[in-house]
Design an enzyme around this catalytic site. Sequence first.
Site, PDB file in Angstrom:
ATOM      1  N   THR A   1       1.010  -1.196  -0.176  1.00  0.00           N
ATOM      2  CA  THR A   1      -0.129  -0.115  -0.064  1.00  0.00           C
ATOM      3  C   THR A   1       0.874   1.125  -0.114  1.00  0.00           C
ATOM      4  O   THR A   1       0.261   2.233  -0.317  1.00  0.00           O
ATOM      5  CB  THR A   1      -0.952   0.134   1.440  1.00  0.00           C
ATOM      6  OG1 THR A   1       0.094  -0.223   2.422  1.00  0.00           O
ATOM      7  CG2 THR A   1      -1.893  -1.155   1.105  1.00  0.00           C
TER       8      THR A   1
ATOM      9  N   GLU B   1      -9.760   0.085   1.616  1.00  0.00           N
ATOM     10  CA  GLU B   1     -11.009  -0.672   1.473  1.00  0.00           C
ATOM     11  C   GLU B   1     -12.221   0.074   0.667  1.00  0.00           C
ATOM     12  O   GLU B   1     -13.106  -0.825   0.246  1.00  0.00           O
ATOM     13  CB  GLU B   1     -11.333  -1.533   2.815  1.00  0.00           C
ATOM     14  CG  GLU B   1     -10.453  -2.528   3.109  1.00  0.00           C
ATOM     15  CD  GLU B   1     -10.557  -2.876   4.758  1.00  0.00           C
ATOM     16  OE1 GLU B   1     -10.815  -3.796   5.105  1.00  0.00           O
ATOM     17  OE2 GLU B   1     -10.159  -1.876   5.369  1.00  0.00           O
TER      18      GLU B   1
END
Length: 727
Positions: A489, A689
């Site tokens: 990420t 998410e």
Amino acid sequence: MTSTRAQTQPQTQPQTQPQARPEAARRSIGAAGPRLEAWEKVTGRAPYAVDHPVPGAAYAWVVQSTVARGVVVDVDTSRALAEDGVLGVLWHGNAPRLEPIGEPELMVLQSPRIAYRGQVVAVVVATSPEAARAGADLVRVREDGTKPDTVLRIDHPALYQPVQVNAGYPARSAIGDVDAGFAAAAVRIDATYRTPAEHHCAMEPHATTAFWERGCLVVFDGTQSSTAVHEALAGLFELPPQSVRVVNEHIGGGFGSKASPRANVVLAAMAARLVGRPVKLALTRQQLFAIAGYRTPTIQRIRLGATADGRLLAIGHEAVSQTSQLSEFVEQSAVLSRHMYAAPHRLTTHRVVALDVPTPVWMRAPGECPGAFALESAIDELAFAGNWDPVRLRIDNEPPVHPEEQIPFSSRHLVECLRDGAERFGWTDASGRVVRDPRPAVRRDGEWLVGTGVAASTYPALTWPSTALARATADQRFDVEVNAADIGTGARTVLRQIAADALDVPIHCVEITVGDSAIGPATVAGGSMGTASWGWAVTKACRLLRERIERDHGGHVPAGGVAVRADTTLEIRDRQEFARHAYGAQFCQVRVSTVTGEVRVDRLLGVFAAGRIVNPTTARSQLLGGMTMGLSGALLEQSVLDPRTGDFVTGDLAAYHVAVNADVPRIEVAWLDEHDPHLNPMGVKGIGEIGIVGTAAAVANAVHHATGVRVRELPIGLAEMITRSDA
């Protein structure tokens, strides 16, 4: 709090924050830039769990059960032990005894019981991976199995309502009388939606290198939380915390499957103790489908009732899912319906059944992802039934405060996301007038029917206590350490930016270290709370360090340096109560072939309100990746279980389909410049998410607009499209 439109392309000149210093042009937060470890990864130099060189390493291979319910009667290891290179075989008869720590999934090889097909029943250790695999083929396991119960049904007699669901939410909530509100509504929808089991399919398999040295255990593990693995290993092997070290410098993806300790790390440690040398264990892609967890299938009934002018009176969301016979995991699929829209009458429930299947685990946006498919599809159905614009219906039912908890939102800009996205997508014109033709099955391009759909997204803005260490050296360098997990990420990249601003120094003066339990406890890379939690600890440590240098050393770092450790437990515990969430809106255009029934996504647009964006480059990648995964789930992903055997028959990437380049269309990502002072010192919300949450519903709603066919089950298949697309 204000919200203004951001450009689709990442901004390289961030807006000045209220607390900005005069040298604001030097700010790191908000600046776009590549990931720090990018060069190491593209050149193959980044060491993953089994890449770390250790002298004399042996290799482990697991043997799995072939029945889904039963016991191991006998394990014959004689032929395996006679194989060249085999050093030992672990099974429940000779495995070291583990101390129970409350997680049955980690109590591997402790009993003959078999709770699901593919459970590890033996481990072979050898001098090479080839010898270990050959030895595993020679282990003879005699099992006594009985007929398994493996099928999730809405009428399963063993369904029960748990006390809590994942993340500690109550399993049931009720306000008003949903039956009465539904009966009084002028427009009603009562529909059932189904989502399949899904597997994470991260690029790096679950893998561990483990060795014992003078009574201490060291592991290199592909985990999203070395803190959790450290605590688990210390408990299982009854070791002092200082005698365990877990390193997770690089992780090749996880999506939740590596968020908690898994069997591989325990087995590697047991095997290393057995043979007295380092052991490397990497599960194969096929083995992962049984051992590494999955997203539970769900069955969700949604009831929506509205007045004649489109105001919701009743929201009912009843979710059913499965867990294993070993451990209870309940997907929180109905929780988002507790705060997404306003309505005086509300009911959300969760029921679960324990089957002879592996235990489900977190998978990207657990709860919100399947829950949004059901809720946002139902909202679209309600809009169609009431002849209302789907964007307008959502805006008209915006709650002023959390509808059930009656606490204020720290910030909530869903309406702005919907309006901004509608204009960008061409759903509305510049004046806000709807220009989309709502009639289904009227747009055609040759054999293709064309349609558009929309869905809203949300995900909680969570933080969890973490620690960080900041150290200044006499040469004006700063070393910052935090036990974050960078699962692809860009965590280390944004944490370095956060540290530089907190220290008030140029970013090149800061070195960042992550991925080592020796640094100190820190939260998991999951729940979209990594940057918010680790960044808070980093900010606190760096600010305290700066203050100490000014106060105690007159602004000059002494020869021996200065170090400060910070913990955010008190700050997080004592925060003012708010409902903290990120929001977004996804728009989709699809084509459906009238010849083959094939569904193709032409375009996806996502507009998000997720607090302050630390690095536009990495943020865009996360949001784009989430939407790609949502598209994949909408059209392709499905883990098929053979009910007779309990085996996932789609147990490799040839049978379990994920989106590839040819499946992914033009995806546009935009975000609002959202300022929320009630989050953390950086003002950030998680973004890992939210991109996946509404995407599947947007695709399904677009399919309905294109064809008139309402899809209530994922993935969206061909058969119904073929039979009904010309109707």
